[in-house]
Write a protein that holds these residues in place. Structure first.
Motif, PDB file in Angstrom:
ATOM      1  N   LYS A 248      38.642  27.086  74.740  1.00 33.86           N
ATOM      2  CA  LYS A 248      37.471  26.144  75.153  1.00 33.86           C
ATOM      3  C   LYS A 248      37.913  24.683  74.689  1.00 33.86           C
ATOM      4  O   LYS A 248      38.783  24.480  73.712  1.00 33.86           O
ATOM      5  CB  LYS A 248      36.155  26.535  74.304  1.00 33.86           C
ATOM      6  N   PRO A 249      37.467  23.700  75.498  1.00 34.39           N
ATOM      7  CA  PRO A 249      37.764  22.160  75.416  1.00 34.39           C
ATOM      8  C   PRO A 249      37.501  21.774  73.885  1.00 34.39           C
ATOM      9  O   PRO A 249      38.230  21.094  73.237  1.00 34.39           O
ATOM     10  CB  PRO A 249      37.060  21.644  76.409  1.00 34.39           C
ATOM     11  N   GLU A 250      36.553  22.226  73.447  1.00 30.30           N
ATOM     12  CA  GLU A 250      36.087  21.737  72.037  1.00 30.30           C
ATOM     13  C   GLU A 250      37.018  22.403  71.185  1.00 30.30           C
ATOM     14  O   GLU A 250      37.361  21.725  69.991  1.00 30.30           O
ATOM     15  CB  GLU A 250      34.511  21.982  71.495  1.00 30.30           C
ATOM     16  N   GLU A 251      37.715  23.719  71.060  1.00 33.94           N
ATOM     17  CA  GLU A 251      38.411  24.105  70.204  1.00 33.94           C
ATOM     18  C   GLU A 251      39.869  23.483  70.500  1.00 33.94           C
ATOM     19  O   GLU A 251      40.397  23.340  69.356  1.00 33.94           O
ATOM     20  CB  GLU A 251      38.731  25.758  70.537  1.00 33.94           C
ATOM     21  N   LYS A 252      40.527  23.252  71.679  1.00 32.27           N
ATOM     22  CA  LYS A 252      41.638  22.555  71.671  1.00 32.27           C
ATOM     23  C   LYS A 252      41.354  21.168  71.024  1.00 32.27           C
ATOM     24  O   LYS A 252      42.378  20.692  70.395  1.00 32.27           O
ATOM     25  CB  LYS A 252      41.748  22.371  73.128  1.00 32.27           C
ATOM     26  N   ALA A 253      40.362  20.307  71.010  1.00 29.71           N
ATOM     27  CA  ALA A 253      40.228  19.168  70.504  1.00 29.71           C
ATOM     28  C   ALA A 253      40.100  19.149  69.126  1.00 29.71           C
ATOM     29  O   ALA A 253      40.912  18.354  68.310  1.00 29.71           O
ATOM     30  CB  ALA A 253      38.689  18.483  70.777  1.00 29.71           C
ATOM     31  N   LEU A 254      39.801  20.268  68.388  1.00 32.62           N
ATOM     32  CA  LEU A 254      39.643  20.555  66.818  1.00 32.62           C
ATOM     33  C   LEU A 254      41.172  20.759  66.668  1.00 32.62           C
ATOM     34  O   LEU A 254      41.671  20.287  65.415  1.00 32.62           O
ATOM     35  CB  LEU A 254      38.983  21.724  66.576  1.00 32.62           C
ATOM     36  N   LEU A 255      41.938  21.691  67.195  1.00 33.55           N
ATOM     37  CA  LEU A 255      43.304  21.981  67.267  1.00 33.55           C
ATOM     38  C   LEU A 255      44.199  20.952  67.239  1.00 33.55           C
ATOM     39  O   LEU A 255      45.314  20.597  66.204  1.00 33.55           O
ATOM     40  CB  LEU A 255      43.809  23.123  67.949  1.00 33.55           C
ATOM     41  N   ASP A 256      44.056  19.914  68.250  1.00 36.62           N
ATOM     42  CA  ASP A 256      44.584  18.756  68.557  1.00 36.62           C
ATOM     43  C   ASP A 256      44.594  17.777  67.343  1.00 36.62           C
ATOM     44  O   ASP A 256      45.502  17.141  66.802  1.00 36.62           O
ATOM     45  CB  ASP A 256      44.315  17.819  69.595  1.00 36.62           C
ATOM     46  N   LYS A 257      43.415  17.909  66.402  1.00 39.07           N
ATOM     47  CA  LYS A 257      43.216  16.710  65.255  1.00 39.07           C
ATOM     48  C   LYS A 257      44.027  17.367  64.108  1.00 39.07           C
ATOM     49  O   LYS A 257      44.592  16.612  63.357  1.00 39.07           O
ATOM     50  CB  LYS A 257      41.741  16.717  64.907  1.00 39.07           C
ATOM     51  N   ILE A 258      44.049  18.736  63.958  1.00 39.95           N
ATOM     52  CA  ILE A 258      44.841  19.459  62.874  1.00 39.95           C
ATOM     53  C   ILE A 258      46.297  19.103  62.972  1.00 39.95           C
ATOM     54  O   ILE A 258      47.178  18.882  62.335  1.00 39.95           O
ATOM     55  CB  ILE A 258      44.465  20.951  62.819  1.00 39.95           C
ATOM     56  N   CYS A 259      46.861  19.484  64.372  1.00 42.65           N
ATOM     57  CA  CYS A 259      48.125  19.117  64.811  1.00 42.65           C
ATOM     58  C   CYS A 259      48.585  17.648  64.450  1.00 42.65           C
ATOM     59  O   CYS A 259      49.915  17.497  63.884  1.00 42.65           O
ATOM     60  CB  CYS A 259      48.348  19.593  66.319  1.00 42.65           C
ATOM     61  N   SER A 260      47.968  16.995  64.568  1.00 42.29           N
ATOM     62  CA  SER A 260      48.284  15.356  64.458  1.00 42.29           C
ATOM     63  C   SER A 260      48.456  15.024  62.961  1.00 42.29           C
ATOM     64  O   SER A 260      49.373  14.267  62.726  1.00 42.29           O
ATOM     65  CB  SER A 260      47.467  14.465  65.008  1.00 42.29           C
ATOM     66  N   ALA A 261      47.325  15.604  62.372  1.00 42.85           N
ATOM     67  CA  ALA A 261      47.550  15.295  60.808  1.00 42.85           C
ATOM     68  C   ALA A 261      48.699  16.013  60.054  1.00 42.85           C
ATOM     69  O   ALA A 261      49.142  15.478  59.018  1.00 42.85           O
ATOM     70  CB  ALA A 261      46.278  15.772  60.268  1.00 42.85           C
ATOM     71  N   TYR A 262      49.060  17.357  60.451  1.00 42.84           N
ATOM     72  CA  TYR A 262      49.963  18.172  59.873  1.00 42.84           C
ATOM     73  C   TYR A 262      51.476  18.445  60.547  1.00 42.84           C
ATOM     74  O   TYR A 262      51.903  19.449  60.329  1.00 42.84           O
ATOM     75  CB  TYR A 262      49.366  19.402  59.211  1.00 42.84           C
ATOM     76  N   TYR A 263      51.392  17.641  61.645  1.00 43.06           N
ATOM     77  CA  TYR A 263      52.772  17.802  62.311  1.00 43.06           C
ATOM     78  C   TYR A 263      53.041  19.316  62.867  1.00 43.06           C
ATOM     79  O   TYR A 263      53.873  19.795  62.450  1.00 43.06           O
ATOM     80  CB  TYR A 263      53.961  17.418  61.591  1.00 43.06           C
ATOM     81  N   LEU A 264      52.012  19.849  63.662  1.00 41.16           N
ATOM     82  CA  LEU A 264      51.992  20.913  64.343  1.00 41.16           C
ATOM     83  C   LEU A 264      52.248  21.064  65.599  1.00 41.16           C
ATOM     84  O   LEU A 264      51.473  20.295  66.399  1.00 41.16           O
ATOM     85  CB  LEU A 264      50.640  21.926  63.756  1.00 41.16           C
ATOM     86  N   PRO A 265      53.137  21.812  66.186  1.00 39.24           N
ATOM     87  CA  PRO A 265      53.414  21.788  67.772  1.00 39.24           C
ATOM     88  C   PRO A 265      52.266  22.782  68.390  1.00 39.24           C
ATOM     89  O   PRO A 265      50.982  23.036  67.569  1.00 39.24           O
ATOM     90  CB  PRO A 265      54.527  22.437  67.850  1.00 39.24           C
ATOM     91  N   GLU A 266      52.052  23.076  69.406  1.00 39.69           N
ATOM     92  CA  GLU A 266      51.242  24.104  69.999  1.00 39.69           C
ATOM     93  C   GLU A 266      51.016  25.345  69.182  1.00 39.69           C
ATOM     94  O   GLU A 266      52.200  25.742  68.888  1.00 39.69           O
ATOM     95  CB  GLU A 266      51.695  24.329  71.306  1.00 39.69           C
ATOM     96  N   TRP A 267      49.788  25.633  69.129  1.00 37.84           N
ATOM     97  CA  TRP A 267      49.340  27.063  68.484  1.00 37.84           C
ATOM     98  C   TRP A 267      49.501  28.197  69.542  1.00 37.84           C
ATOM     99  O   TRP A 267      49.608  28.074  70.533  1.00 37.84           O
ATOM    100  CB  TRP A 267      48.035  26.959  68.061  1.00 37.84           C
ATOM    101  N   CYS A 268      49.725  29.419  68.711  1.00 37.88           N
ATOM    102  CA  CYS A 268      49.620  30.515  69.589  1.00 37.88           C
ATOM    103  C   CYS A 268      48.539  31.515  68.650  1.00 37.88           C
ATOM    104  O   CYS A 268      48.296  31.284  67.506  1.00 37.88           O
ATOM    105  CB  CYS A 268      50.977  31.132  69.777  1.00 37.88           C
ATOM    106  N   SER A 269      48.138  32.713  69.356  1.00 38.39           N
ATOM    107  CA  SER A 269      47.266  33.637  68.782  1.00 38.39           C
ATOM    108  C   SER A 269      48.180  34.868  67.853  1.00 38.39           C
ATOM    109  O   SER A 269      49.251  34.998  68.182  1.00 38.39           O
ATOM    110  CB  SER A 269      46.374  34.372  69.888  1.00 38.39           C
ATOM    111  N   THR A 270      47.472  35.465  67.219  1.00 41.17           N
ATOM    112  CA  THR A 270      47.945  36.713  66.500  1.00 41.17           C
ATOM    113  C   THR A 270      48.702  37.726  67.700  1.00 41.17           C
ATOM    114  O   THR A 270      49.706  38.214  67.468  1.00 41.17           O
ATOM    115  CB  THR A 270      46.913  37.337  65.771  1.00 41.17           C
TER     116      THR A 270
END
Length: 340
Positions: A248-270
């Motif tokens: 969902k857009p709000e989930e992507k927005a949350l992940l984008d904030k975490i990625c920016s803070a901790y140098y994380l690329p695109e996430w994937c699922s289990t």
């Protein structure tokens, strides 16, 4: 919940296919093994040249993040740079036992290692225990040293951070393990090892930093010995339902904030990790969501930052980062031009 801490484990077949499955050779080479003088150097120019600009920027950011934060983490939490494993409050364990577990967070970090080994079915029997281990994303070597002591194994640790590699080796020497463990700066996506070297391939909370998850998993499988075990503990986004194409857009927005803070690329699922492992014809593939088991850890981290020791360590870190920022600014040609 958009985020989960998950564990995925598997085993290699006892015999590799004939001919052995190999990835294309990397376009650069590392010394094998590198001499001490080069082991803690940043990634070489040749290595950087083989990356895209985006990959190089990501890996530089990861290295600097851990160069700057590892000392602070060690000062407060010790040498295990990963979550602890706790009994959820609603589990069959008593509330008193759960509270006691939550109060001893360093013990919970050790328990994370033990629970990961148990989940993967790693044997402690003399003739079955791992003899050679690689710790991919080793931090300051806490897992490597623990596994070397537990199994009497030889361990190799890889990190992008020269500061971490140096500190990990110093701690190994101080603990009498210099002949058992060694650490070097190297890229987890192009590991400086030949095929089939390790009985246990260990990745504790490093997979989230990998920009190419397929290549990451393929490298773990490449360096694992026939019959060896792969353990991946990593942050993932939630599994998608059959009707969903994306988060969902709000989930992507949350992940984008975490990625920016901790140098994380695109996430994937289990589920994505399981598919990748399955595509390599690996055996006994298992996965589990351990989010409930690590939930008490972050509140403890926040509380630790509010202690006197945590506060003074944080201030020292901020001051050092500020000094580096000023130095970088003075070195910037645009600033020098303005000062002339």
């Amino acid at each position: 919940m958009a985020i989960s801490l998950s564990i995925c484990t598997c085993h290699l077949p006892s015999r590799r296919p004939d001919p052995p499955r190999r990835l294309p050779p990397p376009s650069f080479s590392f010394p094998r093994p590198p001499p001490i003088s080069q082991r803690f150097a940043p990634l070489t120019a040749a290595t950087a040249a083989a990356m895209t600009a985006e990959e190089a920027s990501l890996k530089k950011g990861i290295a600097e993040l851990y160069d700057e934060s590892s000392g602070l983490w060690e000062d407060i939490w010790g040498d295990h740079m990963h979550h602890g494993f706790y009994e959820p409050p609603d589990s069959s364990s008593s509330s008193a036992a759960a509270a006691s577990d939550s109060d001893n967070h360093r013990l919970a970090q050790i328990r994370m290692i033990e629970e990961s080994l148990r989940f993967a079915g790693v044997s402690e029997e003399e003739d079955k225990r791992p003899k050679r281990v690689v710790d991919v994303g080793c931090g300051i070597g806490g897992s490597s040293r623990y596994l070397a002591k537990k199994f009497g194994a030889s361990c190799e640790g890889l990190t992008l951070s020269p500061i971490q590699a140096q500190r990990a080796q110093a701690l190994a020497a101080a603990q009498g393990l210099a002949d058992k463990v060694s650490f070097q700066v190297a890229d987890a996506l192009d590991q400086p090892f030949s095929d089939g070297q390790f009985d246990l391939v260990w990745s504790m909370e490093s997979g989230e930093h990998m920009p190419d998850k397929k290549k990451f998993v393929s490298e773990l499988a490449r360096v694992a010995a026939p019959g060896g075990t792969i353990i991946i503990v990593t942050w993932c986004h939630r599994d998608l339902s059959p009707s969903e194409e994306s988060l969902k857009p709000e989930e992507k927005a949350l992940l984008d904030k975490i990625c920016s803070a901790y140098y994380l690329p695109e996430w994937c699922s289990t589920a994505d990790y399981v598919k990748l492992l399955d595509s390599l014809s690996l055996q006994d593939i298992k996965a589990a969501n351990w989010s409930d088991h690590v939930a008490p850890f972050w509140p403890a981290v926040i509380r630790s930052a509010l202690t006197f020791k945590g506060f003074t360590s944080l201030i020292r870190s901020v001051v050092e980062n500020h000094k580096r920022s000023i130095g970088d600014a003075i070195d910037d040609q645009r600033v020098q031009d303005g000062l002339d």
